[in-house]
Design a protein around this motif. Structure first.
Motif, PDB file in Angstrom:
ATOM      1  N   ILE A  52      27.802 -27.935  -4.782  1.00 57.18           N
ATOM      2  CA  ILE A  52      28.794 -26.653  -4.178  1.00 57.18           C
ATOM      3  C   ILE A  52      29.129 -25.958  -5.459  1.00 57.18           C
ATOM      4  O   ILE A  52      29.629 -24.812  -5.367  1.00 57.18           O
ATOM      5  CB  ILE A  52      29.774 -27.302  -3.176  1.00 57.18           C
ATOM      6  N   TYR A  73      27.566 -22.749  -6.309  1.00 60.89           N
ATOM      7  CA  TYR A  73      27.515 -22.095  -5.268  1.00 60.89           C
ATOM      8  C   TYR A  73      27.133 -20.643  -5.679  1.00 60.89           C
ATOM      9  O   TYR A  73      26.167 -20.069  -4.992  1.00 60.89           O
ATOM     10  CB  TYR A  73      28.913 -21.749  -4.587  1.00 60.89           C
ATOM     11  N   LYS A  74      27.773 -20.016  -6.584  1.00 57.60           N
ATOM     12  CA  LYS A  74      27.515 -18.423  -7.111  1.00 57.60           C
ATOM     13  C   LYS A  74      26.140 -18.343  -7.893  1.00 57.60           C
ATOM     14  O   LYS A  74      25.763 -17.365  -7.683  1.00 57.60           O
ATOM     15  CB  LYS A  74      28.701 -18.023  -8.204  1.00 57.60           C
ATOM     16  N   GLU A  75      25.557 -19.309  -8.294  1.00 58.14           N
ATOM     17  CA  GLU A  75      24.363 -19.221  -8.917  1.00 58.14           C
ATOM     18  C   GLU A  75      23.139 -19.703  -8.113  1.00 58.14           C
ATOM     19  O   GLU A  75      22.227 -19.211  -8.181  1.00 58.14           O
ATOM     20  CB  GLU A  75      24.119 -20.165 -10.021  1.00 58.14           C
ATOM     21  N   MET A  91      33.459 -15.344  -2.060  1.00 57.73           N
ATOM     22  CA  MET A  91      32.336 -16.527  -2.455  1.00 57.73           C
ATOM     23  C   MET A  91      33.202 -18.061  -2.366  1.00 57.73           C
ATOM     24  O   MET A  91      33.358 -18.680  -3.055  1.00 57.73           O
ATOM     25  CB  MET A  91      31.620 -16.470  -3.682  1.00 57.73           C
ATOM     26  N   THR A 148      34.110 -21.536  -1.055  1.00 54.45           N
ATOM     27  CA  THR A 148      33.458 -22.602  -0.346  1.00 54.45           C
ATOM     28  C   THR A 148      34.266 -23.867   0.337  1.00 54.45           C
ATOM     29  O   THR A 148      33.688 -24.815   0.489  1.00 54.45           O
ATOM     30  CB  THR A 148      32.637 -23.448  -1.495  1.00 54.45           C
ATOM     31  N   TYR A 165      26.616  -9.320  -9.331  1.00 60.53           N
ATOM     32  CA  TYR A 165      25.039  -9.664  -9.382  1.00 60.53           C
ATOM     33  C   TYR A 165      24.304  -8.417 -10.169  1.00 60.53           C
ATOM     34  O   TYR A 165      23.107  -8.209 -10.169  1.00 60.53           O
ATOM     35  CB  TYR A 165      24.434 -10.147  -8.348  1.00 60.53           C
TER      36      TYR A 165
END
Lengths: 223, 629
Positions: free
Chosen positions: A200, A203-205, B25, B27, B141
């Motif tokens: 986790i 996550y961003k990758e 983002m 989690t 991104y």
């Protein structure tokens, strides 16, 4: 003389009969309204939705069945059920999942070799020509297990199920493009596209969402 | 993470729109003492609407250098989509749900669950910003972000928890569900004005307009797909049905018409289409595998039924037609792999046959013309009835057979035969004569119906013509049976001859059943239209019990009433009086003769004067169409 009398009497009787008939028609309705506690608005609403036997609805609704994994069909304005179509879930009445032909359709929905015998159907989409519904195909998605099924509106049977190879869940499907060239399916919860474990922390990758465009053959059921 | 999507159309054709959430983002990690997902994922004021050009993406996917294969699936990386101006982001109110393109494709309405506003984006403005490369910046991104303010047509405060949108046939009119407020709001996405609100029960999710998301919305109704039902229906335990509510939107104010409980699963979205646009079939081409649309390899026609064995593989080619399954006995060895191909030979509408083998967990539903397969390993010894599971005919119960599973390693001793009383030759002859006479009488009825149908041009009416075809399908089976019956009789096997004659009668009954339905339909087509009074009289005639004794066109327990108005002086008056007080006329010679003949007296059914008047009108209609009865 006598016959004239009789004639007169009959005429009067006829007039009374006509009046009575009118009044009794009204009172029968009033009695039903009183017995059932209905007001005039209720009666108008009932009349707007009531289909006498043999009368068909103006519209047909295809509703997702949610956790039943099916599609529900009903009529408008009568709001009466017409059919449950087996899609991601075996449905015994239609033999769906109990004969070999339908087992083969359900088997297309296997994920990584495993049977998934339920679905969470969310968004039905009707095929389009020039952005207008053409009444040929219905697509429906499974949010829990990213799949799309195609129902042929020629016989209201599920003909094909496709599994999204990279999503682990989805939500934004199934939307036809204006000439049914593609069906749009968007992911829901971000997850790695591959089938491996990823921390986790990454996550961003490695966790990704996406949109899949399924090529749709409007003539045949091939996605 | 992505949420709902819509495809552009008209002005925005070629583009797709998809909402997203958790641009934070986040989690989660309650188990590690972190705030839950719901808090972390809704922290920012805005998320992003993804705007992508699917036509460009489809082109890109044709060239290998533009995609990566993941699990055998072409995936276009963000960088490629961005470099080709095929993907953009526009901020949208946080935790959005619905994104809905207007019928002309010029406006995109987005609703965020946590914002009381709906945001209307202008596709003209979006296209202009893209053309000018007027970007606010890039996300981590590298995706170009368009300025929300510059892309918006405007925002409107609707209420708490706006979710989804549907359009009507009125230009600019849009309907939005309000989850928290439990309301549907009608507003105008062009003038940005709220028009009307209605309460729904309760907590609406999606809503469904009539073709409400197409380029051609019809108006008329909106259906509210509510998430909670609470007190709307009879209580059926803690798990409640769902509630779809039909709202009339044809007037100035929305009007709630009716609730519909949905008792299996929680529907999310629904789509509605005009019934006139659906063209469904009522039968398949004979021997169709309905899942592929192709001719089934197990297609079996009458006379081709057989059982083939290859080692332990047993393949049965079976047919189903009212009211038998052929074959009626399938004997296999324990452990055999059994495949049963079944073809429903029916062509008549709605003559579905079901099929199961008891205790073997197989079931098929065979619509007219369909071929299906059931397959199983006969892994249990014994006798297993199989039968038609869909009530198909008067002799549905008899539509059965047996699967007999034998253990090849066992010796079976035959049980003592029960002696049945046999019939004498004379008794057999008498039964044969009786059956043949009944068949002749039944055939006469069929011929009279056929003559009527032909004389009145049945083939001009497709619904009648279809029924006649079905009737002749049944009738056409008779010569083969007659041949068998005559052969048996010639060979002196009267028992068999009687059974085949009996089979002929079965086909005749099925023929007559469909044929009479065809006749009734034809009468409806060719008779003169009933006046309102005559139609009421028709109903009063049935409901008043008149039809218990009088059959129009036939002498039954009472006289035929065709022409009754002409039988008496002042016929209408006489008939009305007779219905009102029959007892007053029992001494009239004509009535007396009728009572003697039928051994019945016309009862007083206490019909009202108005009903009697209507019945007289009905009799007039009968006389106008006397040739049809």
């Amino acid at each position: 003389m006598k016959s004239i009398n009789t004639f007169t009497t009959l005429c009067v009787a006829g007039a009374i009969a006509a009046t009575t008939s009118y009044a009794s028609g009204g009172s029968a309705l009033q009695k039903v309204m009183k017995d059932r506690g209905l007001n005039e608005k209720d009666v108008i609403r009932a009349a707007k939705t009531y289909n006498p036997s043999g009368v068909h609805d103006k519209y047909v609704v295809f509703s997702s069945g949610g956790q039943s994994g099916q599609v529900i069909v009903y009529g408008v304005p009568s709001m009466r059920l017409l059919k449950y179509i087996g899609v991601f879930t075996p449905e015994p009445w239609q033999g769906y999942g109990y004969d070999e032909e339908s087992k083969a359709v359900l088997a297309q929905g296997r994920i990584r070799g495993k049977d998934i015998t339920w679905g969470d159907t969310h968004h039905p989409g009707l095929s389009e020509t020039d952005g207008k519904y053409d009444g040929k195909w219905l697509a429906i998605n499974d949010k829990a297990n990213p799949r799309i099924a195609i129902i042929d509106l020629h016989d209201f049977e599920t003909k094909q199920i496709v599994v999204n190879p990279v999503f682990k869940s989805e939500h934004g499907g199934s939307f036809f493009t204006p000439n049914s060239e593609y069906i749009i399916e968007a992911a829901q919860y971000a997850a790695p596209f591959d089938n491996e474990y990823h921390s986790i922390e990454d996550y961003k990758e490695t966790f990704r969402g996406g949109v899949t465009l399924w090529k749709f053959d409007h003539k045949k059921v091939v996605l | 993470m992505q949420d709902l999507s819509d495809a552009g159309k008209g002005y925005s054709n070629g583009w797709g729109f998809t909402n997203s959430f958790n641009t934070e983002m986040y989690t989660g990690g309650i188990e590690e003492g972190l705030p839950p997902n719901e808090a972390g994922m809704s922290r920012n004021d805005t998320d992003f609407m993804h705007v992508y050009n699917w036509k460009k993406l489809a082109e890109l996917a044709k060239n290998k250098k533009n995609y990566k294969l993941v699990n055998g699936h072409k995936v276009i990386p963000i960088s490629v989509a961005v470099a080709n101006d095929a993907l953009f982001l526009i901020p949208e109110p946080k935790s959005p749900h619905g994104v809905d393109v207007s019928p002309d494709g010029k406006y995109i309405t987005v609703c965020g669950k946590l914002d009381t506003h709906a945001s209307v984006y202008s596709m003209e403005k979006i296209k202009a910003l893209i053309k000018k490369k007027d970007y606010l910046g890039k996300d981590p991104y590298g995706i170009n972000i368009l300025d929300m303010k510059k892309a918006l047509h405007g925002q409107v405060e609707l209420g708490l928890g706006p979710l989804h949108n549907q359009y009507s046939n009125v230009d600019g009119e849009i309907y939005t569900s309000l989850y928290v407020d439990s309301q549907v709001v009608k507003w105008n996405y062009k003038t940005l004005k709220v028009i009307d609100k209605i309460n729904v029960h309760y907590n609406i999710g999606h809503l469904c307009g009539m073709e409400g998301k197409s380029a051609d919305p019809q108006g008329d109704y909106i259906i509210a797909l509510n998430k909670l039902t609470i007190d709307r229906f009879v209580q059926v335990g803690p798990l409640h049905p769902q509630n779809h509510q039909l709202i009339d939107i044809s007037g100035k104010k929305m009007d709630m018409l009716v609730d519909m409980p949905l008792p299996l699963g929680e529907p999310h979205q629904a789509v509605a289409i005009r019934t006139s646009k659906l063209h469904t079939a009522v039968r398949y081409k004979m021997g169709t595998n309905t899942k592929t649309g192709k001719t089934h390899k197990g297609k079996t026609l009458a006379g081709q039924e057989r059982i083939e064995r290859k080692g332990n593989q047993v393949t049965v080619y079976a047919t189903l037609v009212r009211s038998h399954i052929n074959p009626e006995r399938i004997t296999v060895n324990l452990g055999d792999e059994v495949t049963i191909y079944m073809t429903n030979l029916e062509r008549a509408q709605d003559e579905t046959h079901g099929f199961t083998v008891d205790n073997y967990n197989v079931h098929a539903s065979l619509e007219p013309g369909e071929t299906s397969t059931v397959k199983f390993v006969a892994d249990r010894e014994g006798v297993f009835p199989y039968y038609c599971t869909e009530f198909c005919s008067a002799l549905h119960l008899e539509m059965m057979g047996y699967l007999m599973v034998k253990d090849p390693n066992k010796k079976y001793v035959s049980a003592t035969k029960l002696k049945m009383k046999t019939m004498t030759k004379a008794e057999l002859q008498a039964e044969y004569d009786k059956v043949v006479a009944v068949n002749a009488a039944t055939d006469a009825v069929i011929q009279s119906v056929v003559a009527f149908l032909k004389a009145n041009g049945f083939d001009k009416y497709p619904d009648v013509a279809n029924l006649v075809t079905d009737a002749f399908d049944q009738y056409g089976q008779i010569p083969a049976q007659k041949k068998k019956a005559d052969a048996a009789k010639k060979a002196g096997d009267m028992e068999k001859a009687i059974l085949f004659e009996g089979m002929i009668w079965q086909y005749m009954v099925k023929t007559a059943d469909v044929g009479i339905r065809a006749k009734d339909n034809l009468v409806k087509h060719i008779s003169t239209k009933q006046s309102a009074a005559a139609a009421r009289g028709d109903i009063a005639f049935d409901e008043g019990g008149c039809s218990g004794c009088h059959v129009v066109g036939k002498v039954s327990s009472g006289p035929d009433l065709t022409g009754v108005l002409g039988r008496h002086e002042n016929g209408e008056k006489w008939v009305a009086e007779f219905i009102k007080h029959p007892e007053k006329k029992f001494n009239e010679p004509y009535v007396k003769a009728m009572i003697d003949y039928f051994k019945l007296r016309m009862p007083n059914q206490h019909m009202s004067d108005a009903e009697i008047k209507d019945i007289v009108e009905y009799f007039k209609w009968i006389d106008e169409n006397a040739n049809l009865f």
